[in-house]
Design an enzyme around this catalytic site. Structure first.
Site, PDB file in Angstrom:
ATOM      1  N   HIS A   1      49.326 116.543  25.442  1.00  0.00           N
ATOM      2  CA  HIS A   1      50.466 115.634  25.574  1.00  0.00           C
ATOM      3  C   HIS A   1      51.728 116.398  25.938  1.00  0.00           C
ATOM      4  O   HIS A   1      51.795 117.626  25.854  1.00  0.00           O
ATOM      5  CB  HIS A   1      50.675 114.824  24.288  1.00  0.00           C
ATOM      6  CG  HIS A   1      51.020 115.624  23.070  1.00  0.00           C
ATOM      7  ND1 HIS A   1      52.294 116.065  22.787  1.00  0.00           N
ATOM      8  CD2 HIS A   1      50.256 116.058  22.037  1.00  0.00           C
ATOM      9  CE1 HIS A   1      52.310 116.718  21.645  1.00  0.00           C
ATOM     10  NE2 HIS A   1      51.081 116.746  21.176  1.00  0.00           N
TER      11      HIS A   1
ATOM     12  N   CYS B   1      46.594 120.149  18.791  1.00  0.00           N
ATOM     13  CA  CYS B   1      46.720 119.587  20.132  1.00  0.00           C
ATOM     14  C   CYS B   1      47.351 120.601  21.086  1.00  0.00           C
ATOM     15  O   CYS B   1      47.939 121.595  20.674  1.00  0.00           O
ATOM     16  CB  CYS B   1      47.564 118.319  20.102  1.00  0.00           C
ATOM     17  SG  CYS B   1      46.754 116.949  19.269  1.00  0.00           S
TER      18      CYS B   1
END
Length: 258
Positions: free
Chosen positions: A217, A233
């Site tokens: 992201h 992440c």
């Protein structure tokens, strides 16, 4: 992290998908009804495989993506073997379920599964899916804090990443993109877009109600790129995640090395 979007508000689901990637989820999403969106917010699932199908590159480097045709698919432990599980479609974000094909043997396909443990594989019947092909793949180098997107054997995009902190590392392995979400707040902790990955944190079995799913992201803290800053992440710049959102199909393979 991820929870079931079919049973909860989209705002909560996006927070569960990405909680742990950034330290604060309070700015991730907010209720919004503008734009004709039927759900509680405009945390929209956006990806599909329609742009994946095209002739392979000159170097012949390409991957097959299997999209489930019906509302569920049976996964087998071996060709002609016993069924091991049933997986529903669409997925928790309302996106058609896809698998990355590892072996194509005509009537049977061995696919990479979006389940624990990371790297799990199973066999599905080719008649139960529609096949597409993509020449793209993403390679992430944890040690160098960098990524490269390839079109066949040609690098078409490079950039820097932030990865998981020492206690919550980004696990190496082979994954694929499972959904694309656009956060309501484009200036929030998750940036312009977030791709879900088929892998999971090796440390966080659950987090804030979700299963510890990994993601790639954007970020509103570009200064953290090039460091270990997340709960597992992969963060990239908003420019990079926007390029990925425009060019990469759901199902695109992602390899994490280092």
């Amino acid at each position: 992290m991820r929870t079931n979007l079919l049973r909860t508000a989209a705002a909560a689901a996006l927070a569960f998908l990405l909680t742990g990637c950034a330290g604060d989820t309070s700015s991730a999403v907010r209720p919004e009804t503008a734009g004709g969106v039927s759900r509680a917010t405009r945390s929209e699932p956006m990806g599909d495989v329609s742009r994946a199908t095209r002739p392979g590159p000159a170097g012949g480097v390409s991957s097959k993506i299997a999209s489930v045709r019906g509302s569920r698919i049976t996964v087998y432990g071996a060709k002609e073997g016993a069924r091991t599980r049933t997986i529903t479609s669409p997925n928790d974000y309302g996106v058609t379920r896809v698998f990355l094909v590892e072996r194509d043997e005509g009537k049977w396909l061995q696919v990479l599964l979006p389940i624990r443990p990371n790297g799990s594989k199973g066999w599905i019947k080719a008649a139960d899916v529609t096949l597409a092909e993509t020449a793209h793949r993403v390679e992430i180098d944890r040690g160098a804090f960098g990524f490269t997107v390839y079109d066949g054997d040609r690098a078409v995009r490079t950039g820097r990443v932030a990865t998981g902190e020492a206690g919550t590392p980004t696990p190496p392995g082979r994954y694929f993109l499972t959904e694309l979400v656009r956060p309501v707040d484009q200036d929030g902790a998750y940036g312009a877009y977030a791709f879900g990955l088929s892998g999971f944190s090796p440390v966080l079995r659950s987090f804030a109600g979700g299963p510890g799913q990994l993601a790639i992201h954007g970020t509103n803290k570009p200064s953290a790129i090039g460091t270990r800053a997340s709960h597992g992440c992969v963060r990239v710049s908003d420019d990079d995640i926007t390029w990925m959102a425009k060019n990469l199909a759901i199902g695109t393979p992602v390899v994490v090395r280092g």
